[in-house]
Write an enzyme that holds these catalytic residues in place. Sequence first.
Site, PDB file in Angstrom:
ATOM      1  N   PHE A   1      -7.973  -6.586  12.069  1.00  0.00           N
ATOM      2  CA  PHE A   1      -8.246  -7.871  12.718  1.00  0.00           C
ATOM      3  C   PHE A   1      -7.081  -8.386  13.546  1.00  0.00           C
ATOM      4  O   PHE A   1      -7.253  -9.271  14.379  1.00  0.00           O
ATOM      5  CB  PHE A   1      -8.723  -8.931  11.705  1.00  0.00           C
ATOM      6  CG  PHE A   1      -7.808  -9.136  10.519  1.00  0.00           C
ATOM      7  CD1 PHE A   1      -6.625  -9.841  10.630  1.00  0.00           C
ATOM      8  CD2 PHE A   1      -8.166  -8.637   9.273  1.00  0.00           C
ATOM      9  CE1 PHE A   1      -5.800 -10.049   9.536  1.00  0.00           C
ATOM     10  CE2 PHE A   1      -7.352  -8.841   8.164  1.00  0.00           C
ATOM     11  CZ  PHE A   1      -6.169  -9.547   8.291  1.00  0.00           C
TER      12      PHE A   1
ATOM     13  N   TRP B   1     -11.512 -12.690  -7.305  1.00  0.00           N
ATOM     14  CA  TRP B   1     -12.774 -13.244  -6.809  1.00  0.00           C
ATOM     15  C   TRP B   1     -13.902 -13.155  -7.820  1.00  0.00           C
ATOM     16  O   TRP B   1     -14.852 -13.934  -7.750  1.00  0.00           O
ATOM     17  CB  TRP B   1     -13.138 -12.593  -5.481  1.00  0.00           C
ATOM     18  CG  TRP B   1     -12.082 -12.801  -4.449  1.00  0.00           C
ATOM     19  CD1 TRP B   1     -11.496 -11.858  -3.660  1.00  0.00           C
ATOM     20  CD2 TRP B   1     -11.433 -14.034  -4.117  1.00  0.00           C
ATOM     21  NE1 TRP B   1     -10.529 -12.417  -2.870  1.00  0.00           N
ATOM     22  CE2 TRP B   1     -10.468 -13.753  -3.122  1.00  0.00           C
ATOM     23  CE3 TRP B   1     -11.552 -15.357  -4.575  1.00  0.00           C
ATOM     24  CZ2 TRP B   1      -9.647 -14.745  -2.572  1.00  0.00           C
ATOM     25  CZ3 TRP B   1     -10.733 -16.339  -4.022  1.00  0.00           C
ATOM     26  CH2 TRP B   1      -9.797 -16.023  -3.047  1.00  0.00           C
TER      27      TRP B   1
ATOM     28  N   ASP C   1     -11.783  -4.320   6.996  1.00  0.00           N
ATOM     29  CA  ASP C   1     -10.422  -4.072   6.512  1.00  0.00           C
ATOM     30  C   ASP C   1      -9.960  -2.725   7.057  1.00  0.00           C
ATOM     31  O   ASP C   1     -10.725  -1.993   7.692  1.00  0.00           O
ATOM     32  CB  ASP C   1     -10.368  -4.105   4.979  1.00  0.00           C
ATOM     33  CG  ASP C   1      -9.050  -4.693   4.470  1.00  0.00           C
ATOM     34  OD1 ASP C   1      -7.991  -4.331   5.025  1.00  0.00           O
ATOM     35  OD2 ASP C   1      -9.073  -5.499   3.517  1.00  0.00           O
TER      36      ASP C   1
ATOM     37  N   ASN D   1       6.081 -17.002  -4.616  1.00  0.00           N
ATOM     38  CA  ASN D   1       5.757 -15.583  -4.594  1.00  0.00           C
ATOM     39  C   ASN D   1       5.664 -15.047  -3.175  1.00  0.00           C
ATOM     40  O   ASN D   1       6.041 -13.914  -2.903  1.00  0.00           O
ATOM     41  CB  ASN D   1       4.441 -15.303  -5.312  1.00  0.00           C
ATOM     42  CG  ASN D   1       4.233 -13.822  -5.492  1.00  0.00           C
ATOM     43  OD1 ASN D   1       4.866 -13.203  -6.331  1.00  0.00           O
ATOM     44  ND2 ASN D   1       3.389 -13.232  -4.663  1.00  0.00           N
TER      45      ASN D   1
ATOM     46  N   TYR E   1       0.822  -1.212   0.000  1.00  0.00           N
ATOM     47  CA  TYR E   1       0.000   0.000   0.000  1.00  0.00           C
ATOM     48  C   TYR E   1       0.858   1.265   0.000  1.00  0.00           C
ATOM     49  O   TYR E   1       0.485   2.285   0.558  1.00  0.00           O
ATOM     50  CB  TYR E   1      -0.915   0.008   1.229  1.00  0.00           C
ATOM     51  CG  TYR E   1      -1.865  -1.162   1.319  1.00  0.00           C
ATOM     52  CD1 TYR E   1      -2.362  -1.787   0.180  1.00  0.00           C
ATOM     53  CD2 TYR E   1      -2.292  -1.644   2.561  1.00  0.00           C
ATOM     54  CE1 TYR E   1      -3.242  -2.855   0.267  1.00  0.00           C
ATOM     55  CE2 TYR E   1      -3.178  -2.704   2.656  1.00  0.00           C
ATOM     56  CZ  TYR E   1      -3.646  -3.310   1.507  1.00  0.00           C
ATOM     57  OH  TYR E   1      -4.524  -4.362   1.591  1.00  0.00           O
TER      58      TYR E   1
ATOM     59  N   HIS F   1      -1.604 -17.063   4.197  1.00  0.00           N
ATOM     60  CA  HIS F   1      -0.371 -17.342   3.444  1.00  0.00           C
ATOM     61  C   HIS F   1       0.602 -16.158   3.447  1.00  0.00           C
ATOM     62  O   HIS F   1       1.733 -16.300   3.000  1.00  0.00           O
ATOM     63  CB  HIS F   1      -0.686 -17.786   2.014  1.00  0.00           C
ATOM     64  CG  HIS F   1      -1.183 -16.701   1.106  1.00  0.00           C
ATOM     65  ND1 HIS F   1      -1.355 -16.900  -0.250  1.00  0.00           N
ATOM     66  CD2 HIS F   1      -1.558 -15.407   1.331  1.00  0.00           C
ATOM     67  CE1 HIS F   1      -1.796 -15.784  -0.811  1.00  0.00           C
ATOM     68  NE2 HIS F   1      -1.927 -14.877   0.128  1.00  0.00           N
ATOM     69  N   ASP F   2       0.166 -15.009   3.958  1.00  0.00           N
ATOM     70  CA  ASP F   2       1.045 -13.838   4.026  1.00  0.00           C
ATOM     71  C   ASP F   2       1.993 -13.876   5.225  1.00  0.00           C
ATOM     72  O   ASP F   2       2.985 -13.141   5.237  1.00  0.00           O
ATOM     73  CB  ASP F   2       0.214 -12.546   4.148  1.00  0.00           C
ATOM     74  CG  ASP F   2      -0.597 -12.245   2.905  1.00  0.00           C
ATOM     75  OD1 ASP F   2      -0.217 -12.710   1.813  1.00  0.00           O
ATOM     76  OD2 ASP F   2      -1.619 -11.556   3.026  1.00  0.00           O
TER      77      ASP F   2
END
Length: 385
Positions: A277, A205, A251, A342, A188, A295-296
């Site tokens: 969160f 999505w 978010d 990745n 970001y 997965h981050d």
Amino acid sequence: MALYSTADLLFCFAHCLFSLLSPSIPLSSPPPSGLHIMAEHLSQSELDYPFKLLEYFNGFRVSKVIFSACELGVFDLLLLSQKPLSAERVAQELGASVDGIERLLDVLVGVNILEVEQIDGTACYSSTDVANLYLAKGSAKSLHDMIIYQSQTIYPLWNNMVHAVREGKNQNEKTFGISPEDIFQTIYRSEEEMLKFMGLMNSTWVLDGHDIVTAFNLSCFQAMVDLGGCSGALARELSKAYPSSSVTVLDLPKIIQAARQHFTEQDDTIVFQEGDFFDGDIPPADLYILARILHDWKEEKCVQLLKKIHACCQPGGGVLLVEALLFENHRGPVMAQIFSLNMLVQTEGKEHPPSQYSSMLSFAGFHNVQVCRTGKSYDAILAIK
């Protein structure tokens, strides 16, 4: 999150598109025994002449051709024209050289993304149905935003893959000059980059959301919260599939503000809520969704988050994980393996097989863990308190 490199891995995007042209070969499924892919031993004919290896070596070039055509607006122009156009006309409309455009268009014909025909002795180009559906920006199922993000953000990261493998850490500092510690500060790092990432998630999505939300029957959950739901695209699919349930996207404030400004739809029934969160409160719900979140992060941080969600759940409540699941035997799926690489170049996490997620869920207090492989890019795991 995202994908790749300058040699093998941009091949992956082309491989995805080729799978659209050959839908009988799902990328997340075990490969047919006769199919030559990277995970299989090379045949005797390959030893005589390395056709497949050469294809893999050149894969990044194919992907860059597709990326460049998207950035130039080739697919949008051909969709709007509704008729075949010459290379000269395409070059004129896009402000490009005739020679360069002709070479680009010819490669796109070679990989079956465009078609060509002779009209009055001139080669004229038109889009295939696949290009119109997935590559033109105006299509409802467009992957344009995904492609732009991969071309402008992921491609540079993968140029530093050797350093990532040697160092065992992400390459945000070497690629973008930003500390590797705060991965989302990099993602970001500007409003433009934030919107590109949100566009990537939105495209994901729009393509895979329906298969994910219908992997299990979730109708028993009346209140759903998509944690880190970004643009709201997956929440929107949940709302369509389960109209009697309420769906909230939680978010960070700047993401929610951008989602409201750029990604809301006129008939939206989903609710956007600002929050964090990890460090803030999680709103009450019957089902929490973590889509491409775990997965981050390193495993300890994942377990910490799952424990926090478990504490918020009432008995019978649950959590839905959405990730690209590896096979337990290390033999694929190749796309999930590439996604895991990745994670190395861009984040601090990795992809896992189902057993690893099951272990984390059990440690956090969840039980009745169910796994559904969709046969597409992403899979689903449902666990109950």
